[in-house]
Design an enzyme around this catalytic site. Structure first.
Site: not given
Lengths: 539, 347
Positions: B116-117, B128, B191, B240, B291, B322
């Site tokens: 979720g950065s 999750y 992530s 994305f 990515d 993802g």
């Protein structure tokens, strides 16, 4: 050494219920993988949703970023699980906002859109906010106490099993052991209070002839209710969320009528009266019908509350009329007692009342029809603009005692845990007594004496759907205001969640109460299309 | 601008199944609404939009879960996932039944950090919850998912501190010990979660706590730096993710005034300390070929190798971010197998 939390019961989730969306079976055309991620989309709609997402992306790229965040702050968004409607509504919001002149700079979230509802919530806080108490570290529990907590839980479960099996003498002796263990457990130990309630409830079930809850007058119940209202945010959240929905439903109506299924001290209504007073275009004429138990000593407590509310209404220039309907049970109320006028917009408000109309599941409905069906029927006949329903988010109506016991142990230990953060006395102690009575009813009462037949939101959805009601979704504005007020006025740890158009309030990821809103489809929906109905006369 | 957008939408649609495209695009859309240009975050809307699931002590596919508060002062919550032999729910008192009583084999305990950065999602986010449940069955493990504090309200080092707190908590749970009276700990994350896993492992290695992390599993870990790498330029906005949004999240997480060469972001960059001689766990690093962050991820792998650390990298050429959220693509299954092998080879 960091004191880790050692509450013997982890923050709870029901073992036997299947309230999680992943376990409820879904219709076959819904994409199963997206359902697991919390989204309901029909596989056949995926392409449409994808196209909309593409259009949204392009529209957003062409839109300055200030517009985006304003859209996010100002637009009211509903039910993100229903992806198809979600993307459609977002697209129309975006299109609308792009045709408007540039909007004023965004105020911080905390002061945007102050409504009268917020203001009166603040007014009702008589004491300083019950903020989190960071300095009150739980005393570091010794290993002995932790063991005692776990032992108590083991013993409680074993005792419940004995009761389930009908082994009352074994249950009885275990109860005595637990009571003596309880005296040796430190009062600071998290599990102690809730264990005490359950031991007491089991004791009443096993020893009292005919089982039995805690006796108490309606007056006592009102006092305890009021303290429960002050000590923790569950009832405030219920009132606030329902009022917001009612306010919106009454928009554009000049004559409105609220039917409150449990008036108590009328705590919910000052905020609504004030909000209606400040309505752009002026307040409507408000009628309030409050249902409550009859007063034993000749006092008309309903009327007294009504008078106080009338005074408040007068002070803010809202034309107001009150009517009290005394009934010991909701099923004794007949719709004619409410004197609903066909020209008024009606709101029916039920805070933790509908579950009392349920019977044990599995009973033959033909043999003893549940009062709920009759009551839902006459609610519908009132043709309400909105029905606000708040209920406990738990399954305490399971037929098997052991399942009910286990589920309520999880539920109430979470609720007690949340209450621990409250510093107000005697509010906290009396709130605990309020909860204790509920526990007693769930555990030690049977048949018509067991009123606390809580059922989860999913089942209420089904039931209300079958009775001809359709959901009115609670949106991001209600969510945001609830979150903000909780942050300001309650201990940290409470969480509001959105659940397919309903809002839940919980403690640390466990939802404990659920608020929803409904309206009834008109009963004459089966009129054939080539018959025009004008002013009530059929042409 | 619109033309290149069309191109990117078409490209991304060609490489993932339709339902994955809808899922990730919907996240992207929502996230765009939540990030404000002034660096603040619309947290209320974020929580409104996030699809969550309650913990469930009733086994579903032989996995049950429950939540525990690890530190009341910060409201630090963890969701614990355990395997079950039966479909019956465990007794309330048995949620923390010793793992060694249920298995004669070593039971890996995977401490998981969701992605979720650093700003989005929670331990109880539906995506999750699903992923953690899979890991239980896959590795016959207990999974501890950490609900760490998020940016921008809580910047560096809050998330790392929370990870460290949970690591200590896990180490001290006797019920998590295998038959050899030791807790066998792995760290995992995707992530930002991958980034957190690295830093918590580092802290464990450098402290004198004696906590041994047996392995690190990093899925598309979030790293970066001041330099604009080739992959960032080539893939910007195509699948994305954009460089602009990556920058926003780093600004939200890193301390005020720090740049992307801060060691939290760039662990092998000019400001980072060397890992030579550090007793760092064996690592599995999964990199998605579509990515834009991949050059930083490969640099991380190289950095570990150069410091004499054991690392296996798994490069999936046609995978986007993802891909591990839905089990509808080959990459998903490849990665799950690799994770299973990795944990199995150590435990």
């Amino acid at each position: 050494m960091v004191p880790y939390d050692t509450a013997a019961i982890p923050i709870a989730n029901p073992p036997a219920s299947s309230s999680s969306s992943t376990t409820i079976s879904k219709p076959p055309e819904i994409d199963g993988l997206l359902a697991g991620a919390g989204y309901k989309v029909r596989s056949s709609d995926l392409r449409h949703v994808a196209q909309r997402l593409e259009r949204l992306e392009t529209a957003m790229l062409n839109s300055p970023s200030q517009h985006l965040s304003l859209l996010a702050s100002d637009a009211v968004l509903y039910n993100p699980s229903d992806l198809s409607t979600w993307v459609d509504s977002l697209l129309s919001e975006l299109n609308q906002s792009q045709s408007l002149p540039s909007l004023p700079s965004d105020l911080s979230d905390l002061i945007s859109n102050p409504t009268a509802l917020d203001a009166s919530w603040m007014d009702q806080q008589l004491s300083p906010p019950t903020a989190a108490i960071p300095n009150q570290q739980p005393s570091q529990l010794t290993v002995v106490e932790e063991d005692s907590g776990i032992r108590l839980v083991h013993m409680l479960m074993t005792c419940a099993e004995y009761v389930q099996r009908g082994d009352l003498s074994l249950a009885g002796s275990l109860i005595q052991d637990m009571q003596s263990l309880l005296t040796r457990v430190n009062t600071g130990c998290g599990i102690r209070k809730v264990a005490g309630c359950f031991i007491d409830a089991l004791s009443r079930r096993v020893f009292a002839a005919g089982g039995g809850g805690i006796p108490g007058s309606a007056y006592e119940t009102e006092i305890l209710y009021h303290h429960f209202y002050e000590a923790c945010p569950y009832l405030k959240f219920a009132h606030f969320t329902a009022n917001q929905a009612i306010l919106e439903a009454f928009d554009g109506h000049d004559c409105v009528h609220v039917v409150d299924f449990n008036l108590m001290h009328g705590l919910q209504w000052p905020a609504l009266i004030q909000a209606l007073a400040l309505r752009p275009g002026g307040p409507p004429t408000l009628r309030l019908t409050g249902i409550g138990p009859p007063s034993p000593d000749g006092r008309d407590s309903l009327r007294e509350i009504g008078l106080r509310l009338a005074e408040l209404a007068r002070s803010v220039n809202v034309r107001f009329a009150f009517r009290g309907v005394a009934a010991s049970r909701l099923e004794d109320v007949k719709p004619w007692m409410l004197q609903v006028n066909p020209k008024e917009a009606v709101a029916v408000n039920s805070i933790m009342q509908l579950h009392k109309l349920l019977v044990g599941p599995g009973l033959d409905p033909a043999h003893r029809p549940a009062p709920i069906e009759a009551v839902l029927g006459w609610i519908r006949s009132l043709n309400p603009k909105i029905v606000t329903v708040v209920e406990h988010e738990a399954d305490h109506n399971q037929p098997v005692f052991l399942d009910r016991f286990t589920e309520s142990l999880y539920y109430y230990s979470t609720m007690f845990d949340s209450l621990d953060a409250c510093a107000l006395q005697p509010e906290k102690a009396l709130a605990e007594m309020y909860i204790q009575r509920e526990i007693c009813n769930v555990v030690s009462c049977e048949g018509s004496a067991r009123l606390e037949r809580h059922e989860p939101l999913a089942r209420w959805r089904e039931r209300l759907g079958r009775a001809g009601f359709r959901p009115l979704h609670l949106g991001s504005n209600a969510f945001k205001q609830a979150s903000m007020l909780l942050t300001l006025f309650s201990a940290e740890g409470y969480c509001v969640e959105e659940n397919e158009g309903c809002l839940t309030l919980g403690w640390h990821s466990r939802p404990l109460i659920a608020a929803s809103a409904w309206h009834a489809l008109p009963e004459t929906a089966a009129v054939s299309p080539d018959v025009a109905v004008v002013g009530g006369a059929v042409m | 601008m619109a033309r290149s957008n069309e191109v990117s939408i078409n490209e991304s649609k060609m490489v993932v199944p339709l339902n994955t495209w809808v899922l990730i695009s919907n996240f992207k859309l929502a996230y765009n609404l939540l990030r404000r240009p002034d660096g603040t975050f619309n947290r209320h809307l974020a929580e409104f939009l996030d699809r969550k699931v309650a913990a469930n002590a009733n086994p579903v596919d032989r996995v049950f879960s429950f939540d525990v508060i690890v530190d009341r002062a910060t409201n630090l919550l963890c969701r614990i996932y355990r395997p079950s032999d039966t479909d019956d729910p465990p007794n309330v008192a048995d949620l923390e039944k010793p793992v060694k009583s249920e298995s004669s084999h070593t039971v890996p305990v995977i401490v998981f950090f969701h992605g979720g950065s650093f700003a989005h999602s929670s331990a109880n986010s539906a995506i999750y919850d699903t992923l953690c449940r899979r890991l239980v069955g896959l590795c016959k493990a207990v999974v501890v998912s950490v609900n760490y504090r998020r940016a921008p309200e809580h910047r560096y080092p809050c998330a790392y501190d929370d990870g460290w707190t949970v690591l200590n908590w896990v180490k001290s749970r006797t019920w998590l010990e295998s038959k050899d009276s030791k807790v066998h700990i792995f760290l995992a994350g995707d992530s930002s979660g991958g980034n957190i896993a690295h830093h918590v492992a580092l802290k464990a290695a450098e402290s004198e706590s004696g906590i041994e992390v047996l392995g690190n599993i990093l899925l598309n870990p979030m790293f970066g730096g001041e330099l604009r790498t080739e992959s960032e330029k080539r893939l910007d906005g195509k699948y994305f993710v954009s460089v602009q949004d990556r920058d926003w999240y780093w600004r939200a997480f890193l301390p005020d005034g720090a740049d992307r060469d801060h060691p939290a972001c760039n662990p092998f960059g000019p400001k980072a300390a060397s890992l030579v001689g550090v007793k760092f766990p064996k690592s599995l690093v999964v990199v998605a070929g579509l990515d834009l962050v991949q050059d930083w991820q490969m640099a991380y792998v190289e950095g570990l190798k150069e410091a004499g650390q054991q690392v296996k990298d798994l490069y999936l050429e046609k995978a986007t971010i993802g891909f591990y959220l839905l089990p509808n693509n080959a990459h998903f299954h490849t990665v799950m197998d690799e994770i299973k092998k990795f944990v199995g080879s150590i435990c």
